[in-house]
Design an enzyme around this catalytic site. Sequence first.
Site, PDB file in Angstrom:
ATOM      1  CB  SER A  45     -27.523 -48.329 -49.320  1.00 32.50           C
ATOM      2  OG  SER A  45     -28.292 -49.346 -50.592  1.00 32.50           O
ATOM      3  N   PRO A  46     -26.775 -49.523 -45.225  1.00 32.27           N
ATOM      4  CG  PRO A  46     -27.456 -50.569 -43.579  1.00 32.27           C
ATOM      5  CD  PRO A  46     -27.584 -50.210 -45.385  1.00 32.27           C
ATOM      6  CG  LEU A  47     -23.423 -52.558 -44.371  1.00 35.06           C
ATOM      7  CD1 LEU A  47     -22.624 -53.718 -44.479  1.00 35.06           C
ATOM      8  CD2 LEU A  47     -22.669 -51.932 -42.940  1.00 35.06           C
ATOM      9  N   GLY A  48     -22.740 -48.733 -47.643  1.00 36.98           N
ATOM     10  CA  GLY A  48     -21.781 -48.480 -48.330  1.00 36.98           C
ATOM     11  C   GLY A  48     -22.843 -49.723 -50.151  1.00 36.98           C
ATOM     12  NE  ARG A  49     -26.375 -48.455 -53.640  1.00 35.91           N
ATOM     13  CZ  ARG A  49     -27.633 -48.884 -54.043  1.00 35.91           C
ATOM     14  NH1 ARG A  49     -28.057 -50.427 -54.066  1.00 35.91           N
ATOM     15  NH2 ARG A  49     -28.484 -47.803 -53.919  1.00 35.91           N
ATOM     16  CE1 TYR A  61     -35.697 -52.962 -53.283  1.00 39.62           C
ATOM     17  CE2 TYR A  61     -36.223 -54.436 -51.143  1.00 39.62           C
ATOM     18  CZ  TYR A  61     -35.771 -53.326 -51.635  1.00 39.62           C
ATOM     19  OH  TYR A  61     -35.230 -52.140 -51.390  1.00 39.62           O
ATOM     20  CG  HIS A  86     -39.304 -48.833 -54.237  1.00 41.86           C
ATOM     21  ND1 HIS A  86     -39.340 -49.871 -54.339  1.00 41.86           N
ATOM     22  CD2 HIS A  86     -37.719 -48.611 -53.266  1.00 41.86           C
ATOM     23  CE1 HIS A  86     -37.826 -50.287 -53.648  1.00 41.86           C
ATOM     24  NE2 HIS A  86     -37.302 -49.390 -53.639  1.00 41.86           N
ATOM     25  CG  PHE A 116     -16.677 -49.127 -51.460  1.00 43.95           C
ATOM     26  CD1 PHE A 116     -16.204 -49.879 -52.233  1.00 43.95           C
ATOM     27  CD2 PHE A 116     -15.793 -48.168 -50.970  1.00 43.95           C
ATOM     28  CE1 PHE A 116     -14.953 -49.570 -52.807  1.00 43.95           C
ATOM     29  CE2 PHE A 116     -15.215 -47.676 -51.241  1.00 43.95           C
ATOM     30  CZ  PHE A 116     -14.728 -48.634 -51.835  1.00 43.95           C
TER      31      PHE A 116
HETATM   32  N1  LIG Z   1     -35.244 -47.441 -50.485  1.00 46.40           N
HETATM   33  C1  LIG Z   1     -34.814 -47.922 -50.933  1.00 46.40           C
HETATM   34  O1  LIG Z   1     -34.656 -47.305 -52.621  1.00 46.40           O
HETATM   35  C2  LIG Z   1     -33.509 -48.867 -50.959  1.00 46.40           C
HETATM   36  C3  LIG Z   1     -32.395 -48.816 -52.168  1.00 46.40           C
HETATM   37  C4  LIG Z   1     -31.242 -50.114 -51.709  1.00 46.40           C
HETATM   38  C5  LIG Z   1     -31.541 -51.046 -50.469  1.00 46.40           C
HETATM   39  N2  LIG Z   1     -32.557 -50.781 -50.071  1.00 46.40           N
HETATM   40  C6  LIG Z   1     -33.752 -51.492 -48.651  1.00 46.40           C
HETATM   41  O2  LIG Z   1     -32.147 -51.813 -48.003  1.00 46.40           O
HETATM   42  C7  LIG Z   1     -31.427 -52.381 -47.506  1.00 46.40           C
HETATM   43  C8  LIG Z   1     -30.035 -52.490 -47.018  1.00 46.40           C
HETATM   44  O3  LIG Z   1     -29.324 -52.050 -48.049  1.00 46.40           O
HETATM   45  P1  LIG Z   1     -28.510 -52.529 -49.574  1.00 46.40           P
HETATM   46  O4  LIG Z   1     -28.528 -54.290 -49.280  1.00 46.40           O
HETATM   47  O5  LIG Z   1     -28.261 -52.124 -50.207  1.00 46.40           O
HETATM   48  O6  LIG Z   1     -26.507 -52.255 -48.464  1.00 46.40           O
HETATM   49  P2  LIG Z   1     -25.981 -52.805 -47.624  1.00 46.40           P
HETATM   50  O7  LIG Z   1     -26.303 -53.044 -46.752  1.00 46.40           O
HETATM   51  O8  LIG Z   1     -25.356 -50.767 -47.898  1.00 46.40           O
HETATM   52  O9  LIG Z   1     -24.964 -53.251 -47.993  1.00 46.40           O
HETATM   53  C9  LIG Z   1     -24.894 -55.082 -48.967  1.00 46.40           C
HETATM   54  C10 LIG Z   1     -23.881 -55.737 -49.235  1.00 46.40           C
HETATM   55  O10 LIG Z   1     -23.050 -55.500 -48.234  1.00 46.40           O
HETATM   56  C11 LIG Z   1     -22.960 -56.999 -48.074  1.00 46.40           C
HETATM   57  N3  LIG Z   1     -22.222 -57.184 -46.223  1.00 46.40           N
HETATM   58  C12 LIG Z   1     -23.546 -57.193 -45.658  1.00 46.40           C
HETATM   59  N4  LIG Z   1     -22.844 -57.744 -44.557  1.00 46.40           N
HETATM   60  C13 LIG Z   1     -21.486 -57.421 -44.572  1.00 46.40           C
HETATM   61  C14 LIG Z   1     -20.176 -58.436 -43.498  1.00 46.40           C
HETATM   62  N5  LIG Z   1     -20.424 -57.541 -42.241  1.00 46.40           N
HETATM   63  N6  LIG Z   1     -19.623 -57.323 -44.294  1.00 46.40           N
HETATM   64  C15 LIG Z   1     -18.384 -58.057 -46.076  1.00 46.40           C
HETATM   65  N7  LIG Z   1     -20.144 -57.441 -46.378  1.00 46.40           N
HETATM   66  C16 LIG Z   1     -20.639 -57.865 -46.203  1.00 46.40           C
HETATM   67  C17 LIG Z   1     -23.943 -57.784 -48.694  1.00 46.40           C
HETATM   68  O11 LIG Z   1     -22.937 -60.015 -49.155  1.00 46.40           O
HETATM   69  P3  LIG Z   1     -23.844 -60.346 -48.746  1.00 46.40           P
HETATM   70  O12 LIG Z   1     -25.369 -60.383 -49.141  1.00 46.40           O
HETATM   71  O13 LIG Z   1     -23.288 -61.547 -49.600  1.00 46.40           O
HETATM   72  O14 LIG Z   1     -23.246 -60.791 -47.565  1.00 46.40           O
HETATM   73  C18 LIG Z   1     -23.655 -56.855 -49.798  1.00 46.40           C
HETATM   74  O15 LIG Z   1     -23.791 -57.254 -51.421  1.00 46.40           O
HETATM   75  C19 LIG Z   1     -31.730 -53.541 -48.807  1.00 46.40           C
HETATM   76  O16 LIG Z   1     -31.483 -54.639 -48.086  1.00 46.40           O
HETATM   77  C20 LIG Z   1     -33.194 -52.926 -49.094  1.00 46.40           C
HETATM   78  O17 LIG Z   1     -33.766 -53.762 -48.402  1.00 46.40           O
HETATM   79  C21 LIG Z   1     -33.716 -49.423 -49.906  1.00 46.40           C
END
Ligand SMILES: NC(=O)c1ccc[n+]([C@@H]2O[C@H](COP(=O)([O-])OP(=O)(O)OC[C@H]3O[C@@H](n4cnc5c(N)ncnc54)[C@H](OP(=O)(O)O)[C@@H]3O)[C@@H](O)[C@H]2O)c1
Length: 325
Positions: free
Chosen positions: A203-207, A56, A124, A209
């Site tokens: 990505s539990p929040l669908g990135r 990252y 990873h 979405f």
């Molecule tokens: N192992 C892997 O290959 C892999 C791949 C992807 C991710 N990850 C890990 O998983 C973690 C989480 O996944 P992710 O960040 O990809 O996706 P996510 O948690 O599904 O979603 C993150 C996105 O949602 C927004 N968000 C968060 N909370 C919110 C809320 N309450 N209301 C509205 N929008 C909200 C964030 O924006 P803001 O930041 O602006 O709030 C960000 O753009 C990452 O940080 C990383 O550590 C691992």
Amino acid sequence: MKRILLGDLEVSRIGLGTMGMSYAYTGAGTDDAESVRTIHRALDLGVTFLDTAEFYGPYTNEELVGRALKGRRDQVVLATKFGLVSHAGDGPWNLDSSPANIRVAVEGSLRRLGTDHIDLYYQHRVDPKVPIEETAGALAELVRQGKIRHIGLSEAGPETIRRAHAVHPVTAVQSEYSLWTRGLEERVLPVLRELGIGLVPFSPLGRGFLTGKIRSTDGFAEDDFRHGNPRFTGDNFRLNLRIADEVEAVAAEAGATPAQVALAWLLAQGDDVAPIPGTKRVGRVEENSAADGVRLTPGQIGRLSGLPPAAGDTHPESGLRMMER
Ligand SMILES: NC(=O)c1ccc[n+]([C@@H]2O[C@H](COP(=O)([O-])OP(=O)(O)OC[C@H]3O[C@@H](n4cnc5c(N)ncnc54)[C@H](OP(=O)(O)O)[C@@H]3O)[C@@H](O)[C@H]2O)c1
């Protein structure tokens, strides 16, 4: 905040993904002070399971987490990852899970994180060039040296998980899992349960979405990773909005926010599941961690489980090639 066990590692059942503070999404790296405040607020709320990776940035996210944890290292379960950066000269986006690369990678992560041990060290992505037994063997050696405490895999298939676990107990598998990404339920989840391995949905929040806050991609920065994600492009994006709408409808009924409902559904999947929602904002870490207190009715869980499948793959073809399915 409740705690659960991933294998024999105790973590807060909701963690914090820090990737977006430095990488991949719009606004990354623009307000490190708020990112640090977000990490501190998380710890104060009992969200003590932090997720980063050398990839990252690369590196800048681990540096940020290291700065935020000065003086508070012992309050967290710290997870990071290797294997998507080749230290033999090829750099990021090059799979390398050779023992030699791991030995270099771990020293860099320890230094940037400002710690003498990593609690959970994940591969990873599976590296098809290196037998997983060699990778797991190198990780077992790091455990013996005290540099890491537990080992994990990410986006690994059932056979790889079994083979690694036979060399050294795998504590957790981190893979994409959410209301609109459920591919691992059929083949991976049963193996994790059979072997007593925890699941960390990324990505539990669908990135973003599934929170319902993204109604168009117009506001995304040019380098936002989601521009290349099939679910966020063209007709797929429009089709997928009905999923966000339905999550919003259940949230209204449950008296919670869509983000909380998306997380509460994951928590309802079992006490061996610890999602790591990502945010760089204090207000949202407060909102997301409060999902721990949201109880969905069986009817609401059923409605969410029955959502239509998402349109489009989770990654472009180049990314899918790196994942075992
Ligand atoms: N192992 C892997 O290959 C892999 C791949 C992807 C991710 N990850 C890990 O998983 C973690 C989480 O996944 P992710 O960040 O990809 O996706 P996510 O948690 O599904 O979603 C993150 C996105 O949602 C927004 N968000 C968060 N909370 C919110 C809320 N309450 N209301 C509205 N929008 C909200 C964030 O924006 P803001 O930041 O602006 O709030 C960000 O753009 C990452 O940080 C990383 O550590 C691992």
